[in-house]
Enzyme design. Sequence first.
Site, PDB file in Angstrom:
ATOM      1  N   HIS A   1       0.832  -1.208   0.000  1.00 49.12           N
ATOM      2  CA  HIS A   1       0.000   0.000   0.000  1.00 49.12           C
ATOM      3  C   HIS A   1       0.865   1.256   0.000  1.00 49.12           C
ATOM      4  CE1 HIS A   1      -3.313   2.734   1.117  1.00 49.12           C
ATOM      5  NE2 HIS A   1      -2.419   3.295   1.918  1.00 49.12           N
ATOM      6  N   GLU A   2       1.875   1.303   0.861  1.00 49.75           N
ATOM      7  CA  GLU A   2       2.739   2.480   0.913  1.00 49.75           C
ATOM      8  C   GLU A   2       3.514   2.645  -0.393  1.00 49.75           C
ATOM      9  OE1 GLU A   2       2.202   4.582   3.062  1.00 49.75           O
ATOM     10  OE2 GLU A   2       1.052   3.317   4.433  1.00 49.75           O
TER      11      GLU A   2
ATOM     12  N   HIS B   1       3.061   8.891  -6.953  1.00 46.52           N
ATOM     13  CA  HIS B   1       3.983  10.023  -7.079  1.00 46.52           C
ATOM     14  C   HIS B   1       4.741   9.951  -8.399  1.00 46.52           C
ATOM     15  CE1 HIS B   1       7.444  12.547  -5.133  1.00 46.52           C
ATOM     16  NE2 HIS B   1       6.701  13.258  -5.947  1.00 46.52           N
TER      17      HIS B   1
END
Length: 227
Positions: free
Chosen positions: A95-96, A103
């Site tokens: 998820h991170e 980005h």
Amino acid sequence: MSYLILAGAIMLASWLVSSRLKSKFEQYSKVHLQNGMSGAEIAEKMLADNGIRDVRVISVAGQLTDHYNPMNKTVNLSEAVYNQRNAAAAAVAAHECGHAVQHAVGYQWLTMRSKLVPFVNVASTYMQWILLGGILMMESFPQLLLFGIVLFAATTVFSIVTLPVEYDASHRALAWLENKRMLTQQEQAGAKDALKWAARTYVVAALGSIATLLYYISIYMGGSRRD
């Protein structure tokens, strides 16, 4: 009275979702990965598979401290997630990394949220005092409360913008885990369920922020009508 009832309901919902999330992560922390990979290794592979070479995966102290920092391009994983080899750790790590992928591709909602961060940080520092002062000085200086409402509205917008960012990161994470066959069917189901409950904490937070904003607006409107 109606606001107190609503606030109580949201607080109860927040507690229930948080409790459920904690129990889910405890449950899926016991589902050990057959591939034997740690959260850090999952994260590094997901970044590599997406062609991201300039993001570091690091360990940070604490629990639930996992986050992606776009300023220094780091995926920060709590010690448990970084080192453990289970479905919960895989879900959080992926998820991170989903945020890192956002980005890298210029995902518009993440870009918008990042632009809001400096203003929201300032607003969060002062708005409670401004709102309190505005309520106390409603009759003599109502503009102060209005200013506080504008600050609070910014934090509410931030919480709303956070929703698509978090859901999209989870979608990217789960899609990668499945497409690369990183997890077994049972492990994938656990990762999906864990991220589902994590996302719901943001939904409850957004609803609470909206309700509180409407409450302050009602105070301001009530004072204006008296004038």
